[in-house]
Design a protein around this motif. Structure first.
Motif, PDB file in Angstrom:
ATOM      1  N   ARG A  93       1.018  -1.159  -0.086  1.00  0.00           N
ATOM      2  CA  ARG A  93       0.041   0.005   0.044  1.00  0.00           C
ATOM      3  C   ARG A  93       0.813   1.180   0.177  1.00  0.00           C
ATOM      4  O   ARG A  93       1.614   1.477  -0.667  1.00  0.00           O
ATOM      5  N   ASN A 149      -8.502  -0.753   9.275  1.00  0.00           N
ATOM      6  CA  ASN A 149     -10.074  -0.291   9.274  1.00  0.00           C
ATOM      7  C   ASN A 149     -10.767  -1.638   9.582  1.00  0.00           C
ATOM      8  O   ASN A 149     -12.134  -1.313   9.930  1.00  0.00           O
ATOM      9  N   ALA A 150     -10.303  -2.719   9.003  1.00  0.00           N
ATOM     10  CA  ALA A 150     -11.127  -3.721   9.441  1.00  0.00           C
ATOM     11  C   ALA A 150     -11.379  -3.878  10.877  1.00  0.00           C
ATOM     12  O   ALA A 150     -12.419  -4.241  11.627  1.00  0.00           O
ATOM     13  N   ILE A 176     -13.652  -6.970  -0.014  1.00  0.00           N
ATOM     14  CA  ILE A 176     -12.795  -6.399  -0.651  1.00  0.00           C
ATOM     15  C   ILE A 176     -11.423  -7.273  -0.409  1.00  0.00           C
ATOM     16  O   ILE A 176     -11.213  -7.875   0.531  1.00  0.00           O
ATOM     17  N   ASP A 254     -18.499   3.854   7.017  1.00  0.00           N
ATOM     18  CA  ASP A 254     -17.038   3.253   6.845  1.00  0.00           C
ATOM     19  C   ASP A 254     -16.636   3.726   5.457  1.00  0.00           C
ATOM     20  O   ASP A 254     -17.038   3.383   4.358  1.00  0.00           O
ATOM     21  N   SER A 288      -9.044   3.763   6.304  1.00  0.00           N
ATOM     22  CA  SER A 288      -7.595   3.273   6.624  1.00  0.00           C
ATOM     23  C   SER A 288      -6.704   4.171   6.670  1.00  0.00           C
ATOM     24  O   SER A 288      -6.898   5.193   6.104  1.00  0.00           O
ATOM     25  N   LYS A 291      -4.244   3.989   2.983  1.00  0.00           N
ATOM     26  CA  LYS A 291      -4.751   4.120   1.403  1.00  0.00           C
ATOM     27  C   LYS A 291      -4.475   5.356   0.974  1.00  0.00           C
ATOM     28  O   LYS A 291      -3.381   5.923   1.266  1.00  0.00           O
ATOM     29  N   SER A 394     -10.503  -0.123  -2.824  1.00  0.00           N
ATOM     30  CA  SER A 394     -11.223   0.773  -1.947  1.00  0.00           C
ATOM     31  C   SER A 394     -11.395   2.104  -2.636  1.00  0.00           C
ATOM     32  O   SER A 394     -12.162   3.153  -2.191  1.00  0.00           O
TER      33      SER A 394
HETATM   34  C1  LIG Z   1     -10.067  -1.104   2.567  1.00  0.00           C
HETATM   35  C2  LIG Z   1     -11.462  -1.060   3.343  1.00  0.00           C
HETATM   36  C3  LIG Z   1     -11.808  -1.731   4.423  1.00  0.00           C
HETATM   37  C4  LIG Z   1     -10.565  -2.454   5.312  1.00  0.00           C
HETATM   38  O1  LIG Z   1      -9.508  -1.619   5.479  1.00  0.00           O
HETATM   39  P1  LIG Z   1      -8.090  -2.138   5.939  1.00  0.00           P
HETATM   40  O2  LIG Z   1      -7.312  -1.015   6.552  1.00  0.00           O
HETATM   41  O3  LIG Z   1      -7.557  -2.547   4.927  1.00  0.00           O
HETATM   42  O4  LIG Z   1      -8.519  -3.180   7.150  1.00  0.00           O
HETATM   43  C5  LIG Z   1     -12.979  -1.518   4.913  1.00  0.00           C
HETATM   44  N1  LIG Z   1     -13.788  -0.833   4.303  1.00  0.00           N
HETATM   45  C6  LIG Z   1     -13.695  -0.498   3.036  1.00  0.00           C
HETATM   46  C7  LIG Z   1     -15.001   0.431   2.624  1.00  0.00           C
HETATM   47  C8  LIG Z   1     -12.710  -0.369   2.613  1.00  0.00           C
HETATM   48  O5  LIG Z   1     -12.248   0.594   1.564  1.00  0.00           O
END
Ligand SMILES: *Cc1c(COP(=O)(O)O)cnc(C)c1O
Length: 458
Positions: A93, A149-150, A176, A254, A288, A291, A394
């Motif tokens: 990333r 983000n998870a 994802i 999210d 996240s 990203k 994402s």
């Molecule tokens: C990428 C993403 C996640 C997961 O995020 P991580 O940081 O990879 O755990 C969750 N929700 C959305 C909408 C995402 O784009």
């Protein structure tokens, strides 16, 4: 076992004899590793013989040398991401800003005030180090950070849904990269999923009905990694926030990518910012860190103080908390956002997305000239218009204009060319499209950095 096999097994050399012959390796790698490697090689040879293979001849020391030098290389290695996918999950990333990397290094190499208020000489909270910056940059009341983000979603659902139903539009039930499945995450937290609407259409009334049927949380997932086209409709964040207010049920959004600044200069016109989403009435927003934000892997949770405080008190938070290097790198990254122009220049993810095509074209021409010298008449090298992607499953599937160097080799197939580039001292990762191997130049800092790897003067 047949006599023949026994005979072959007996003819294998003894470990002592080999170690005695490997004195130079012992000096370089130390006796224990050399012995271990030779044992492994002999064991492999025994298995081969038992399986009916031939007795290996000489070359034990050469084989041990190769094995030892291979395992001596670090498993993690820098490489050139010329795939055209700017934020590539498999390739680590975000490339962090210099400031962020230095902060992580300092945190790693020193004792730091991770949970300590230096002025008062009292215990502190690691979230404090970044929470002020996050609230300043997003307008949120409060903030906390976890590993990704998870994890942020896990914490949100476990704390706020508390085993009750969560209303999610069918169109947002995302998957994802195979490993992030909202329904499964939901299951782990004990919350139940209340799917509402249809894949392409969800209305305010669907949410109202879900709440009347017992939903205790509204979750909206930003679905920019795929597009529902045609006859679609879904309420705006503002409309959902109004439902949340009327019913007293929190609205969690999210956002995934996590834009802190307006991303239209990056060629991503539809990416909502965290600030706007909160201003539209979301109670909690999760994003996240690695990203679009361009920082370390992290899950950022911002929003209503009461709700964030409950999450911070959840025992799950302890298991999901970030380490000191992450906090340090995140703080340094966020600091850069105080001046959006500085963020655009200093944060590689943003700089790569914002890079003008004319500049990419210049790099491509220079690389192509070097490649032509390198391959001579063995290959046809061309500069082609191409399309890059923000990436990471994402970000929007928006086409970002880019330029690639394409190579057609007289003796190597596109697959073989890809392998050849991957096996350079610094691996070079391209892609094959329409049977043509190409290296997208959007993420290449300078022609020299690639030509040096190929041993070509630029
Ligand atoms: C990428 C993403 C996640 C997961 O995020 P991580 O940081 O990879 O755990 C969750 N929700 C959305 C909408 C995402 O784009």
């Amino acid at each position: 076992m047949t006599d023949d096999v026994n005979e072959k097994l007996r003819s294998l050399p003894s470990i002592d004899r080999l170690v005695a012959e490997a004195s130079e390796l012992v000096v370089t790698y130390g006796r224990p590793r050399v012995v271990e490697t030779l044992r492994t090689l002999i064991a492999e040879a025994r298995r081969g013989v038992i399986a009916g293979g031939p007795t290996p001849g000489d070359g034990w020391i050469e084989a041990a040398t190769r094995r030892l030098s291979d395992t001596d290389k670090p498993a993690l290695t820098p490489l050139l991401n010329l795939t055209g996918v700017v934020v590539h999950t498999n390739l680590g990333r975000a490339v962090m800003a210099e400031e962020a990397a230095r902060a992580a290094y300092n945190a790693a190499r020193n004792n730091i005030n991770l949970e300590y208020r230096v002025g008062e000489g009292k215990r502190g909270d690691r979230d404090e180090l970044v929470a002020d910056l996050l609230t300043e940059l997003t307008g949120a009341e409060s903030a906390t950070v976890v590993n990704n983000n998870a994890a942020a979603l896990l914490l949100v659902l476990n704390t706020l849904a508390d085993g009750q139903p969560v209303a999610v539009s069918r169109g947002e039930l995302i998957e994802i990269g195979g490993s992030f499945r909202l329904p499964e995450i939901m299951g782990i937290t004990g919350a139940t999923l209340m799917e509402i609407g249809t894949t392409n259409r969800t209305h305010v009334a669907d949410y109202e009905r879900a709440i009347a049927d017992g939903a205790r949380l509204i979750l909206r997932v930003h679905t920019s990694n795929y597009r529902l086209v045609g006859f679609t409709s879904t309420p705006s964040t503002r409309e959902l926030a109004a439902v949340a207010r009327r019913t007293g049920v929190p609205l969690v959004v999210d956002l995934g990518a996590g834009a802190l600044i307006d991303t239209s200069p990056l060629g991503l016109p539809d990416e909502p910012t965290i600030r706007q989403t909160l201003a539209d009435g979301a109670d909690v927003v999760t994003v996240s860190g690695d990203k679009l934000l361009g920082g370390p892997q992290a899950g950022i949770v911002v929003g209503d103080k009461g709700l964030v405080d409950r999450m911070k008190k959840n025992h799950l938070k302890r298991a999901l908390r970030c380490d000191k290097m992450t906090i340090a790198a995140l703080e340094a990254t966020l600091r850069l956002y105080r001046d959006p122009a500085e963020a655009l220049a200093a944060i590689p993810t943003l700089a790569r997305l914002a890079r003008p095509v004319a500049e990419i074209q210049r790099v491509a021409e220079e690389v192509a000239a070097g490649m032509r010298r390198h391959f001579g008449d063995m290959a046809e090298v061309s500069v082609i218009d191409d399309v890059a992607r923000a990436g990471s499953g994402s970000l929007p599937e928006v086409d970002i204009p880019s330029v690639s160097v394409a190579i057609r080799h007289k003796e190597k197939s596109p697959d073989e060319l890809a392998v050849w580039f991957r096996r350079r001292p610094t691996p070079v990762i391209g892609r094959i499209e329409n049977d043509l191997f190409r290296l997208d130049m959007r993420c290449l800092e300078s022609a020299k950095s690639l030509l040096d790897i190929l041993g070509v003067a630029s």
